[in-house]
Design an enzyme around this catalytic site. Structure first.
Site, PDB file in Angstrom:
ATOM      1  N   GLY A   1       0.824  -1.209   0.000  1.00  0.00           N
ATOM      2  CA  GLY A   1       0.000   0.000   0.000  1.00  0.00           C
ATOM      3  C   GLY A   1       0.856   1.257   0.000  1.00  0.00           C
ATOM      4  O   GLY A   1       0.604   2.197  -0.760  1.00  0.00           O
TER       5      GLY A   1
ATOM      6  N   GLU B   1       9.176   4.603   7.482  1.00  0.00           N
ATOM      7  CA  GLU B   1       9.231   3.137   7.542  1.00  0.00           C
ATOM      8  C   GLU B   1      10.007   2.703   8.776  1.00  0.00           C
ATOM      9  O   GLU B   1      11.162   3.082   8.966  1.00  0.00           O
ATOM     10  CB  GLU B   1       9.878   2.571   6.267  1.00  0.00           C
ATOM     11  CG  GLU B   1      10.179   1.090   6.310  1.00  0.00           C
ATOM     12  CD  GLU B   1       9.005   0.206   6.719  1.00  0.00           C
ATOM     13  OE1 GLU B   1       7.962   0.253   6.054  1.00  0.00           O
ATOM     14  OE2 GLU B   1       9.140  -0.544   7.716  1.00  0.00           O
TER      15      GLU B   1
ATOM     16  N   GLY C   1       6.447  -5.983   3.425  1.00  0.00           N
ATOM     17  CA  GLY C   1       6.432  -7.438   3.355  1.00  0.00           C
ATOM     18  C   GLY C   1       7.069  -7.982   2.089  1.00  0.00           C
ATOM     19  O   GLY C   1       7.346  -9.182   1.994  1.00  0.00           O
TER      20      GLY C   1
ATOM     21  N   ALA D   1       6.926 -14.414  -0.456  1.00  0.00           N
ATOM     22  CA  ALA D   1       7.286 -15.481  -1.392  1.00  0.00           C
ATOM     23  C   ALA D   1       6.925 -15.098  -2.829  1.00  0.00           C
ATOM     24  O   ALA D   1       6.975 -15.938  -3.723  1.00  0.00           O
ATOM     25  CB  ALA D   1       6.594 -16.771  -0.990  1.00  0.00           C
TER      26      ALA D   1
ATOM     27  N   VAL E   1      -0.152  10.781  15.295  1.00  0.00           N
ATOM     28  CA  VAL E   1      -0.671  11.578  14.180  1.00  0.00           C
ATOM     29  C   VAL E   1      -1.802  12.410  14.765  1.00  0.00           C
ATOM     30  O   VAL E   1      -2.762  11.852  15.303  1.00  0.00           O
ATOM     31  CB  VAL E   1      -1.231  10.678  13.048  1.00  0.00           C
ATOM     32  CG1 VAL E   1      -1.799  11.525  11.919  1.00  0.00           C
ATOM     33  CG2 VAL E   1      -0.164   9.736  12.515  1.00  0.00           C
TER      34      VAL E   1
ATOM     35  N   HIS F   1      -1.013 -14.017   5.950  1.00  0.00           N
ATOM     36  CA  HIS F   1      -1.956 -13.229   5.153  1.00  0.00           C
ATOM     37  C   HIS F   1      -3.003 -12.558   6.026  1.00  0.00           C
ATOM     38  O   HIS F   1      -4.199 -12.722   5.819  1.00  0.00           O
ATOM     39  CB  HIS F   1      -2.649 -14.134   4.121  1.00  0.00           C
ATOM     40  CG  HIS F   1      -1.707 -14.729   3.129  1.00  0.00           C
ATOM     41  ND1 HIS F   1      -2.028 -15.795   2.331  1.00  0.00           N
ATOM     42  CD2 HIS F   1      -0.441 -14.392   2.803  1.00  0.00           C
ATOM     43  CE1 HIS F   1      -0.998 -16.090   1.570  1.00  0.00           C
ATOM     44  NE2 HIS F   1      -0.017 -15.257   1.834  1.00  0.00           N
TER      45      HIS F   1
ATOM     46  N   GLY G   1      -3.325  -3.845   3.613  1.00  0.00           N
ATOM     47  CA  GLY G   1      -4.158  -5.033   3.777  1.00  0.00           C
ATOM     48  C   GLY G   1      -5.310  -4.850   4.757  1.00  0.00           C
ATOM     49  O   GLY G   1      -6.246  -5.651   4.757  1.00  0.00           O
TER      50      GLY G   1
HETATM   51  C1  LIG Z   1       6.947 -15.184   4.977  1.00  0.00           C
HETATM   52  C2  LIG Z   1       5.861 -14.492   4.201  1.00  0.00           C
HETATM   53  C3  LIG Z   1       5.579 -14.873   2.898  1.00  0.00           C
HETATM   54  C4  LIG Z   1       4.560 -14.240   2.180  1.00  0.00           C
HETATM   55  N1  LIG Z   1       4.330 -14.596   0.882  1.00  0.00           N
HETATM   56  C5  LIG Z   1       3.396 -13.955   0.167  1.00  0.00           C
HETATM   57  C6  LIG Z   1       3.177 -14.270  -1.200  1.00  0.00           C
HETATM   58  O1  LIG Z   1       3.845 -15.127  -1.776  1.00  0.00           O
HETATM   59  N2  LIG Z   1       2.227 -13.590  -1.865  1.00  0.00           N
HETATM   60  C7  LIG Z   1       1.467 -12.625  -1.275  1.00  0.00           C
HETATM   61  O2  LIG Z   1       0.611 -12.052  -1.933  1.00  0.00           O
HETATM   62  N3  LIG Z   1       1.662 -12.301   0.014  1.00  0.00           N
HETATM   63  C8  LIG Z   1       2.600 -12.919   0.742  1.00  0.00           C
HETATM   64  N4  LIG Z   1       2.810 -12.576   2.047  1.00  0.00           N
HETATM   65  C9  LIG Z   1       1.963 -11.546   2.638  1.00  0.00           C
HETATM   66  C10 LIG Z   1       2.423 -10.147   2.244  1.00  0.00           C
HETATM   67  O3  LIG Z   1       3.745  -9.929   2.672  1.00  0.00           O
HETATM   68  C11 LIG Z   1       1.486  -9.117   2.877  1.00  0.00           C
HETATM   69  O4  LIG Z   1       0.162  -9.436   2.556  1.00  0.00           O
HETATM   70  C12 LIG Z   1       1.770  -7.721   2.349  1.00  0.00           C
HETATM   71  O5  LIG Z   1       3.112  -7.369   2.571  1.00  0.00           O
HETATM   72  C13 LIG Z   1       0.858  -6.717   3.042  1.00  0.00           C
HETATM   73  O6  LIG Z   1       1.054  -5.467   2.434  1.00  0.00           O
HETATM   74  P1  LIG Z   1       0.722  -4.138   3.239  1.00  0.00           P
HETATM   75  O7  LIG Z   1       0.926  -3.002   2.331  1.00  0.00           O
HETATM   76  O8  LIG Z   1      -0.601  -4.307   3.887  1.00  0.00           O
HETATM   77  O9  LIG Z   1       1.771  -4.076   4.444  1.00  0.00           O
HETATM   78  P2  LIG Z   1       3.300  -4.475   4.541  1.00  0.00           P
HETATM   79  O10 LIG Z   1       3.837  -4.910   3.241  1.00  0.00           O
HETATM   80  O11 LIG Z   1       3.413  -5.416   5.692  1.00  0.00           O
HETATM   81  O12 LIG Z   1       3.998  -3.104   4.905  1.00  0.00           O
HETATM   82  C14 LIG Z   1       3.726  -2.410   6.088  1.00  0.00           C
HETATM   83  C15 LIG Z   1       4.988  -1.687   6.512  1.00  0.00           C
HETATM   84  O13 LIG Z   1       4.632  -0.727   7.502  1.00  0.00           O
HETATM   85  C16 LIG Z   1       5.667  -0.659   8.445  1.00  0.00           C
HETATM   86  N5  LIG Z   1       5.115  -0.132   9.687  1.00  0.00           N
HETATM   87  C17 LIG Z   1       4.247  -0.729  10.535  1.00  0.00           C
HETATM   88  N6  LIG Z   1       3.958   0.098  11.563  1.00  0.00           N
HETATM   89  C18 LIG Z   1       4.661   1.231  11.350  1.00  0.00           C
HETATM   90  C19 LIG Z   1       4.788   2.452  12.072  1.00  0.00           C
HETATM   91  N7  LIG Z   1       4.121   2.676  13.207  1.00  0.00           N
HETATM   92  N8  LIG Z   1       5.616   3.403  11.592  1.00  0.00           N
HETATM   93  C20 LIG Z   1       6.310   3.200  10.437  1.00  0.00           C
HETATM   94  N9  LIG Z   1       6.222   2.056   9.711  1.00  0.00           N
HETATM   95  C21 LIG Z   1       5.404   1.099  10.167  1.00  0.00           C
HETATM   96  C22 LIG Z   1       6.150  -2.091   8.568  1.00  0.00           C
HETATM   97  O14 LIG Z   1       7.478  -2.112   9.044  1.00  0.00           O
HETATM   98  C23 LIG Z   1       6.027  -2.600   7.144  1.00  0.00           C
HETATM   99  O15 LIG Z   1       7.240  -2.479   6.455  1.00  0.00           O
HETATM  100  C24 LIG Z   1       3.816 -13.192   2.783  1.00  0.00           C
HETATM  101  C25 LIG Z   1       4.118 -12.790   4.089  1.00  0.00           C
HETATM  102  C26 LIG Z   1       5.122 -13.430   4.797  1.00  0.00           C
HETATM  103  C27 LIG Z   1       5.422 -12.971   6.203  1.00  0.00           C
END
Ligand SMILES: Cc1cc2nc3c(=O)[nH]c(=O)nc-3n(C[C@H](O)[C@H](O)[C@H](O)COP(=O)(O)OP(=O)(O)OC[C@H]3O[C@@H](n4cnc5c(N)ncnc54)[C@H](O)[C@@H]3O)c2cc1C
Length: 566
Positions: free
Chosen positions: A29, A48, A99, A104, A246, A486, A519
């Site tokens: 996101g 981050e 993530g 993966a 915030v 997930h 997510g």
């Molecule tokens: C081992 C593993 C394998 C996976 N494999 C897959 C796959 O093959 N395919 C798939 O679709 N999904 C996979 N996923 C899931 C995927 O990683 C997540 O669904 C996805 O990253 C979520 O995206 P997001 O934008 O919601 O948040 P994220 O990508 O988790 O990003 C959120 C970020 O916000 C940061 N953050 C949190 N709180 C704060 C704060 N207070 N201040 C500053 N920064 C902050 C975190 O450090 C993080 O970097 C996997 C997850 C794991 C753990």
């Protein structure tokens, strides 16, 4: 308008804010938001919490715990985290690129029926709108069909045939730079995706190391595409910077005068270096768990009291169960391939993917044990103990080889089982009984099933074919707690604050110029890996934001139409 305080290096002449947008989190996101907002002419900062990773500083194996696991209070500053709740163990990433560093990289589109379920149903013509955003997301992330089938994928295919579902076997779609079939692997090319504006890429060498971050430059992590371009085009990324507050500026309770964002250094133990930045608008992109937790904290301490009381509701897990098969002394290296190379559908609702860690990354073995079925509770634990006992007595050497950690990744196929059934839990902000001094996120609701009989049966079949032993996750048997990578929901899209946290354009109810793109907004169980959907939803949300030249100084705000959220 408040004059800026700190972090003002990018202040425009006469500009009252440090940035137009502050994006919290740099995952799917956050990175998409950053790029699209920069492209629209906004001054963007990305805060981050995690570290920045390059092929040179990524760990070789998961034994390098301090560079793999994220628990900064214990000096573990890696990119992978596990959070333990009563109902679920949540695996997630924490890094510049979110993530994507540990994921993966399997990117699948969910079936159309997901748009008919949950609170988002009927709020937009999702089935007509989403395909174009999935296309953009797939192009940006470099999604292609996996052309490397490793021994684990071939075993999955054989087991599917034996089970009569061989025709459902498919190669995953992955965001990996692959060489055409038959051509040498591990070759470096100038940017193949963005007309030369992106970084050079190296073709995948099938080491199975995607979840350890890819030390070869083949996985298309966000810092190689969306975030890379956002930074190149002017966004400022603050790594190791955790957002802790915030607040609306100038006493405007709806945030119409902008926001003050407070941060601390996430990796510092003592001097946490507090900073304060101002901005017109905020995008929360800290992931389902991260955004839900941050908003709970901010709502409770009075910074954002208008956040709907539906916060934390409808957390979904894709109804996952992690099982597997270990083949001690296996002649083939089961870790070869890409992290998730293939999948099968064993019935209408149940989807299984073949997953692997790279050779040497054996720490996950500490969480695995002999697969044991049965209803959760003491009966299942007793059965598990009996199975362990009889295995140790009848085959002591085999049992020892099954449980000693070394060689686990080479000898194991992890089976990621997902069900598209609509189970969910809630997260609340409470004082737990064991630590009544402060509030934490605590899970509530009915447990998501950890025992999927048809998946266990499939694992046993695969074990027989491979000459190995079926395994399951220890917390699933001991505590009836499933593990999920997930985690979705918590701030879902809905028609009103009575049902969710954001509207169909991701605008937070009760506030102006505040968005959630991650997510947490997902309002249904996708039944497939979610990152492509999070990316596509964010592409869609950003498409509604007007270019800076039109929006700044426009009384209707940044969303292009009168804010319905105020
Ligand atoms: C081992 C593993 C394998 C996976 N494999 C897959 C796959 O093959 N395919 C798939 O679709 N999904 C996979 N996923 C899931 C995927 O990683 C997540 O669904 C996805 O990253 C979520 O995206 P997001 O934008 O919601 O948040 P994220 O990508 O988790 O990003 C959120 C970020 O916000 C940061 N953050 C949190 N709180 C704060 C704060 N207070 N201040 C500053 N920064 C902050 C975190 O450090 C993080 O970097 C996997 C997850 C794991 C753990």
């Amino acid at each position: 308008m408040t004059p800026t305080t700190q972090g003002s290096a990018v202040l425009r002449q006469g500009e009252p804010y440090d940035f137009d947008f502050i994006v919290i989190g740099s995952g799917f996101g956050g990175s998409v938001s950053a790029l699209r907002l920069v492209d629209k002419g906004y001054r963007v900062a990305v805060m981050e919490m995690g570290r920045r990773w390059t092929p040179d500083n990524l760990p070789r194996t998961s034994w390098s715990i301090h560079r793999w696991f994220w628990r900064p209070g214990l000096a573990l500053r890696g990119f992978f985290n596990m959070r333990f709740f009563r109902h679920v163990t949540i695996l997630h990433g924490c890094a510049v690129g979110g993530g994507s560093i540990t994921y993966a990289c399997t990117l699948l589109r969910p079936p159309d029926k997901v748009w008919d379920n949950g609170y988002w149903a009927g709020l937009a013509d999702w089935k007509a709108e989403m395909p174009q955003h999935y296309d953009t997301a797939s192009r940006m992330l470099g999604v292609t069909e996996n052309n490397i089938l490793g021994p684990a994928d071939l075993l999955l295919s054989r087991a599917a045939q034996e089970s009569g579902v061989g025709d459902t076997f498919y190669r995953t779609h992955v965001s990996i730079f692959q060489s055409p079939e038959g051509e040498p692997r591990g070759q470096t090319f100038p940017d193949p995706y963005f007309g030369g504006e992106g970084p050079e890429r190296t073709t995948c060498n099938a080491c199975g190391g995607c979840m350890m971050g890819c030390r070869h430059g083949a996985k298309n992590t966000l810092d190689q595409n969306y975030l890379y371009l956002a930074e190149k085009r002017g966004a400022t990324v603050y790594p190791e910077t955790k957002v802790v507050d915030v607040r609306p500026l100038n006493g405007q309770p709806d945030g119409s005068d902008g926001y003050a964002v407070s941060t601390v250094k996430s990796t510092a133990m003592l001097n946490r270096r507090p900073r304060r930045f101002t901005c017109r608008a905020v995008v929360f992109s800290a992931s389902s768990l991260g955004t839900t937790e941050l908003l709970f904290r901010l709502k409770t301490k009075g910074s954002l009291p208008r956040i709907s009381d539906r916060l934390g509701k409808h957390i979904r897990t894709n109804s996952e169960s992690l099982i597997g098969v270990r083949v001690p002394g296996c002649a083939q290296d089961l870790s070869k391939g890409v992290a998730i190379g293939s999948g099968v559908y064993i019935d209408e609702h149940t989807h299984i993917e073949a997953v692997r860690y790279p050779a040497g990354s054996d720490t996950m073995s500490l969480w695995t044990t002999i697969l044991t079925g049965g209803r959760p509770g003491p009966g299942r634990i007793a059965l598990w103990l009996k199975n362990l006992w009889s295995s140790a007595v009848r085959h002591p050497v085999k049992t020892f080889r099954l449980f000693q950690p070394f060689g686990w990744a080479r000898e194991t196929i992890i089976l990621l089982c997902m069900q598209a059934l609509d189970a969910h839990i809630d997260m609340c902000w409470e004082r737990p009984w064991f630590w009544p001094f402060r509030k934490f996120l605590v899970s509530r609701g009915d447990k998501v099933p950890t025992y999927i009989p048809q998946a266990n049966e499939f694992a046993q079949k695969l074990a027989r074919l491979a000459g190995g032993t079926a395994m399951s996750m220890l917390p699933e048997i001991l505590f009836n707690i499933p593990g999920t990578a997930h985690c979705l929901g918590g701030c879902v899209i809905a028609d009103s604050p009575d049902n969710g946290i954001v509207d169909f354009r991701h605008r937070v109810f009760g506030y102006k110029n505040m968005y959630i793109c991650d997510g947490s907004v997902v309002a249904a169980n996708l039944g497939v890996n979610p990152s492509l959907t999070i990316t596509a939803l964010t592409e869609r949300a950003m498409s509604f934001i007007s270019p800076a030249a039109e929006a700044i100084n426009n009384p209707t705000g940044l969303s292009g139409s009168a804010c319905i959220t105020g």
